[in-house]
Design a protein around this motif. Sequence first.
Motif, PDB file in Angstrom:
ATOM      1  N   TYR A  78       3.858   0.319  -1.362  1.00  0.00           N
ATOM      2  CA  TYR A  78       4.423   1.504  -1.806  1.00  0.00           C
ATOM      3  C   TYR A  78       3.909   2.043  -2.948  1.00  0.00           C
ATOM      4  O   TYR A  78       3.736   1.115  -4.057  1.00  0.00           O
ATOM      5  N   ILE A  79       3.415   3.120  -3.091  1.00  0.00           N
ATOM      6  CA  ILE A  79       3.068   3.908  -4.306  1.00  0.00           C
ATOM      7  C   ILE A  79       3.749   5.186  -4.688  1.00  0.00           C
ATOM      8  O   ILE A  79       3.629   6.059  -3.714  1.00  0.00           O
ATOM      9  N   GLY A  80       4.385   5.333  -5.745  1.00  0.00           N
ATOM     10  CA  GLY A  80       4.899   6.556  -5.958  1.00  0.00           C
ATOM     11  C   GLY A  80       5.668   6.741  -7.222  1.00  0.00           C
ATOM     12  O   GLY A  80       5.375   6.154  -7.869  1.00  0.00           O
ATOM     13  N   SER A  81       6.281   7.772  -7.356  1.00  0.00           N
ATOM     14  CA  SER A  81       7.270   8.228  -8.503  1.00  0.00           C
ATOM     15  C   SER A  81       8.050   9.527  -7.681  1.00  0.00           C
ATOM     16  O   SER A  81       8.203   9.564  -6.498  1.00  0.00           O
ATOM     17  N   HIS A  82       8.612  10.183  -8.641  1.00  0.00           N
ATOM     18  CA  HIS A  82       9.672  11.362  -8.512  1.00  0.00           C
ATOM     19  C   HIS A  82       8.858  12.668  -8.602  1.00  0.00           C
ATOM     20  O   HIS A  82       8.083  12.880  -9.548  1.00  0.00           O
ATOM     21  N   VAL A  95       5.651  13.586 -11.377  1.00  0.00           N
ATOM     22  CA  VAL A  95       4.479  14.013 -10.550  1.00  0.00           C
ATOM     23  C   VAL A  95       3.260  13.639 -10.375  1.00  0.00           C
ATOM     24  O   VAL A  95       2.793  13.234  -9.319  1.00  0.00           O
ATOM     25  N   LEU A  96       2.956  13.024 -11.706  1.00  0.00           N
ATOM     26  CA  LEU A  96       1.521  12.369 -11.909  1.00  0.00           C
ATOM     27  C   LEU A  96       1.591  11.122 -11.133  1.00  0.00           C
ATOM     28  O   LEU A  96       0.510  10.943 -10.359  1.00  0.00           O
ATOM     29  N   GLY A  97       2.737  10.581 -10.954  1.00  0.00           N
ATOM     30  CA  GLY A  97       2.598   9.290 -10.161  1.00  0.00           C
ATOM     31  C   GLY A  97       2.431   9.490  -8.619  1.00  0.00           C
ATOM     32  O   GLY A  97       1.825   8.587  -8.114  1.00  0.00           O
ATOM     33  N   VAL A  98       3.158  10.513  -8.192  1.00  0.00           N
ATOM     34  CA  VAL A  98       2.897  10.832  -6.885  1.00  0.00           C
ATOM     35  C   VAL A  98       1.443  11.254  -6.270  1.00  0.00           C
ATOM     36  O   VAL A  98       1.009  10.749  -5.522  1.00  0.00           O
ATOM     37  N   VAL A  99       0.958  12.150  -7.346  1.00  0.00           N
ATOM     38  CA  VAL A  99      -0.360  12.552  -7.145  1.00  0.00           C
ATOM     39  C   VAL A  99      -1.410  11.367  -7.213  1.00  0.00           C
ATOM     40  O   VAL A  99      -2.281  11.210  -6.401  1.00  0.00           O
ATOM     41  N   PRO A 114      -6.088  -4.610   4.461  1.00  0.00           N
ATOM     42  CA  PRO A 114      -5.104  -5.404   5.102  1.00  0.00           C
ATOM     43  C   PRO A 114      -3.824  -4.992   5.062  1.00  0.00           C
ATOM     44  O   PRO A 114      -2.905  -5.894   5.345  1.00  0.00           O
ATOM     45  N   PHE A 115      -3.583  -3.960   4.451  1.00  0.00           N
ATOM     46  CA  PHE A 115      -2.093  -3.347   4.439  1.00  0.00           C
ATOM     47  C   PHE A 115      -1.855  -1.991   4.354  1.00  0.00           C
ATOM     48  O   PHE A 115      -3.041  -1.187   4.111  1.00  0.00           O
ATOM     49  N   SER A 116      -0.978  -1.502   4.869  1.00  0.00           N
ATOM     50  CA  SER A 116      -0.770   0.123   4.946  1.00  0.00           C
ATOM     51  C   SER A 116      -0.200   0.576   3.516  1.00  0.00           C
ATOM     52  O   SER A 116       0.191  -0.403   2.966  1.00  0.00           O
ATOM     53  N   VAL A 117      -0.466   1.795   3.065  1.00  0.00           N
ATOM     54  CA  VAL A 117      -0.207   2.271   1.754  1.00  0.00           C
ATOM     55  C   VAL A 117       0.503   3.506   2.241  1.00  0.00           C
ATOM     56  O   VAL A 117       0.580   4.318   2.951  1.00  0.00           O
ATOM     57  N   GLU A 118       2.032   3.429   1.695  1.00  0.00           N
ATOM     58  CA  GLU A 118       2.805   4.500   1.895  1.00  0.00           C
ATOM     59  C   GLU A 118       3.239   5.063   0.496  1.00  0.00           C
ATOM     60  O   GLU A 118       3.522   4.491  -0.488  1.00  0.00           O
ATOM     61  N   VAL A 119       2.755   6.438   0.459  1.00  0.00           N
ATOM     62  CA  VAL A 119       3.140   7.137  -0.958  1.00  0.00           C
ATOM     63  C   VAL A 119       4.212   7.881  -0.756  1.00  0.00           C
ATOM     64  O   VAL A 119       5.090   8.498   0.122  1.00  0.00           O
TER      65      VAL A 119
END
Lengths: 419, 419
Positions: A78-82, A95-99, A114-119
Motif C-alpha cells: 500500500y502507498i498513500g496518504s490523505h 495530497v503529495l503522498g497520494v500523488v 512480484p506484488f500488487s500496489v494499491e494507492v
Amino acid sequence: MTNFTALTGRVLAACADMARFTEVEGQITRPFLAPSAGLVHEYLRSWAFRLGLATRLDAVGNLRARLESRVPGAPTLYIGSHLDTVPNAGAFDGVLGVVMGFALVEAVQGRELPFSVEVLGFSEEEGVRFAVPFLGSRALVGSAQAMLSLTDAEGVSVQEAISAFGLRPDSLPDSLPDSLPEALADANTLGYLEVHIEQGPVLQDLGASVGVVEAIVGQSRLELTFRGRASHAGTTPMHLRRDALAAAARFMVACEERARQTGGLVATVGVVNVKPGAGNVVPGEVVCSLDLRHARDGVRREALAELLSQAQTFATERQVTLTTTTKLDEAATPMSEPFRALLHRAASDANLIHPDLVSGAGHDAQIMAQRMPAAMLFVRSPNGLSHHPDEMVLETDVQDALRVGVRFLELLAQEVQGA
Amino acid sequence: MTNFTALTGRVLAACADMARFTEVEGQITRPFLAPSAGLVHEYLRSWAFRLGLATRLDAVGNLRARLESRVPGAPTLYIGSHLDTVPNAGAFDGVLGVVMGFALVEAVQGRELPFSVEVLGFSEEEGVRFAVPFLGSRALVGSAQAMLSLTDAEGVSVQEAISAFGLRPDSLPDSLPDSLPEALADANTLGYLEVHIEQGPVLQDLGASVGVVEAIVGQSRLELTFRGRASHAGTTPMHLRRDALAAAARFMVACEERARQTGGLVATVGVVNVKPGAGNVVPGEVVCSLDLRHARDGVRREALAELLSQAQTFATERQVTLTTTTKLDEAATPMSEPFRALLHRAASDANLIHPDLVSGAGHDAQIMAQRMPAAMLFVRSPNGLSHHPDEMVLETDVQDALRVGVRFLELLAQEVQGA
C-alpha cells in the motif's frame, strides 16, 4: 528508465490542479467528504484510467487504485496518504503522498512486480470535521466503527456524511470492516509506505531533501489549572500573594528547560488563559496547556511526571492549587525496521543524504502500523511551513523522493523474489 | 470624654445606610454625580445639620462641611475621602474616610480648637466614569480644568455631568478654581488627613488595627509584546523554535524574583494574551502587562530598567523581538513627615501598635499633597478585600481609628497653639 524530470512535473501539476478543489473560494479548504473531495476523486480516477488501474471508493470514502501483479497470489504493497485538508491549507500536506503513489505506479507499471500496489487516498486524516483524526485509515484497519456516531458542528454524523456522499449507505456500519479482509486480514500484505512533507524545519536545517522516519512520536496533552487568589496589584506585597501566573510561568520555564535538555523531546505551552486578566490585579487563576512529544514513550512519561511534580512544587510554594486533566496520551509508533532499511538503501543508491528523523506530528502510517509494516519518507518543508497557504516543496526534492520511491520498489521486488 | 463605642456605632451605621444609595439594585454602584450621589449628600447634610456645620457642594460636586474655629484667622485642617464607588463595590472604600471626618468633628465639636475643620466628601476618585481618577481632589487643588471635556461611555462630558447635577452650570469652568482660593490658595491651611481602608493584607498580617502611611507608591505600567514565530508543536525541535511565550515566561519569573528581592517592590503581570493560542502551536506572539510599584521612584525605575533589559535578553536568546509601551509612569508621593509623626504619637497614646506602611494604591491624599501637608491613616482590611461586596472593617478597628483621629486633633491643636 524513468524520466524523473517529467514525472516530477506531473506530480507538481497534480498538486496544483487539485488545490483548486475547495469549499472556500480563494483557500484550500477540503473537509472530509465535502463536494470538493468528489472533484479530487474524479481527478485521480482519470489519472488511474490513463494508467489502466482499477479504482473504487470504499465505504468511508477512501479512494483506492490498484496495480495488480501478474504473479498469482502476490501480496500487496500500500502507498498513500490523505486527501482532506485543514481550513486554509497548503497544497501538499497529504495530497503529495497520494500523488506520489500514482507517480510511483506510473514509473514501475511496465515492469513485472512480484506484488500488487494499491494507492490509498484516505478521505480523512486531519480531524477537522469530527474532531477525531484518521477516519480513513482507521476504517481500513477496522477500528472506525466507534466513530460512526460522531457528529460535526452541524450535527451531521459520520454515518450520515458517508451516506450523503453516496457511499453504500444501506450496509453501514458493516461495510467498514469489509473493506479490510480482501487484502489486510490475511498475511498477504507487504506493508504501507507514506510520503509526506516534513511539516517541520529539520531537513532544511540538515540540508537534506528527504529523510527516513524512525518513529511517530507519542503525545501527551494536558490542561493545567493553577488556582491562587486574585488580589490588588498595588496593595498586596509579594510575600502575601497567591499568584497563579507566577506559578504557571515557572512551570513554562521548566517545560522549555526539560525539553532542551532531553534529546528529541518537545514541550509546548500554547494556551494561557489568565483570570481576571487585568493589569492591576494579581492573577487568581491560570489555565494552560501542555503538549509533550517524544519517539520513546518512557522518555516522554518520565519527563511528564517530573514536570507535573515541578508544577506542584511551584504551586505549593505560592499557596496555589494545581489540577491537571489529561486530554491525550498516545503511544509512539516505531516504523518498520526492514522498510526503513530499504528506504535508506534506496536513498543511498540515489546518492542522497538520508537522515533519520522523528515525526512530531501524527500520520496515517501510525494507524496502518497496527496491522502491517509501515514506513514514511519525509520531503523537506521549506521554512518548516505547513497548514498554511504558503506551504511548499522544492521541485528537486520531489524528484529526489521519486528516485528513492522507485528504488525502494525495485529493492522490495528483489527481496520478495529472493524470499 | 468621647463615648467611642457609641461613635463607632454611628460610623458603621452611616456606612451601612449609605450603602443603600446605588444605581444598581442589589449592588453598591455609585458613579460620579449619579442620582445616588445626591442621596448620599442629603444623608451627610442631615448629619452636618445635627452638628451645626455649614455645608455646600462645590463646583465639581464635592460635599464640604465646615466646623468653624472661633479663633480669628484660624487655619483649616481638611479631613476627607471620596463618596463615589467602583461598580459592585463594598461599603467602606472612600465612604469610611468621609464618615470618619464627620465623626471626628462630632467628637471634638465642643472643644475650642485653634483651627477650623472642613470635612471633604470628594465626588470622584475611582476613575470609573471618565477613565481618569481624582476629579474631586484635582478640582480642589485647581488641576481639573483639562478634564472638563472628558466624556463618559454615553458621550456626556464632565462639564455636562456637573451641569446636569445642578451645580452652577453658568460659571463653568471658571467655577472650579474658585472653589480653591477661599482656603487653599493662601497659607492658612494646616493640611489634609485621610482615613481609608488599607485594601491589602499587610495590617492583618502584622496584627495591627491601624497603620500610618509613609508614602503612596509611584507606578509604572507597561505593555510588552514578544514576537517570535508560530510553528508546529510536534515538528519544530526546541533549538529551531522562536517561542514568544518561552521568552515571556522567563520575563514573568524575573519580575517575581526581582520584586521578592527588593523590599517594598511589587511587580505584577496580570494580562497575558497568546497568539495563535492553540495547544499544538508554538506561540508566535505574546502581549503581556507589567505593573511595577514602589514608594521610592529611584528603586522602581532601576528595577524597571533591569527587568526590561532581562526581557530583551530572553527575547534575543530565542530570536524573538520585544517592543514595550509605557502606559503610566507616576511618581511616588511621600506623606507629610510632621503629620505622620503626630499620627504615630496619637496611636502610641492610644496604646495601639502603629506600623508604617506604604499605600500601593492611589488616593486623594496624593493630589492634596501637591498643595499642603497630607497624611493617611489606614484601617485594617480583613483578608485584604476591597472593590468587592464582601469588603469589610472590624468594629474594634474603627474604634481604634477614631481614638487615633481624636488624639491627632488634640496633638495638632497643641502644636498650633504652641506655635
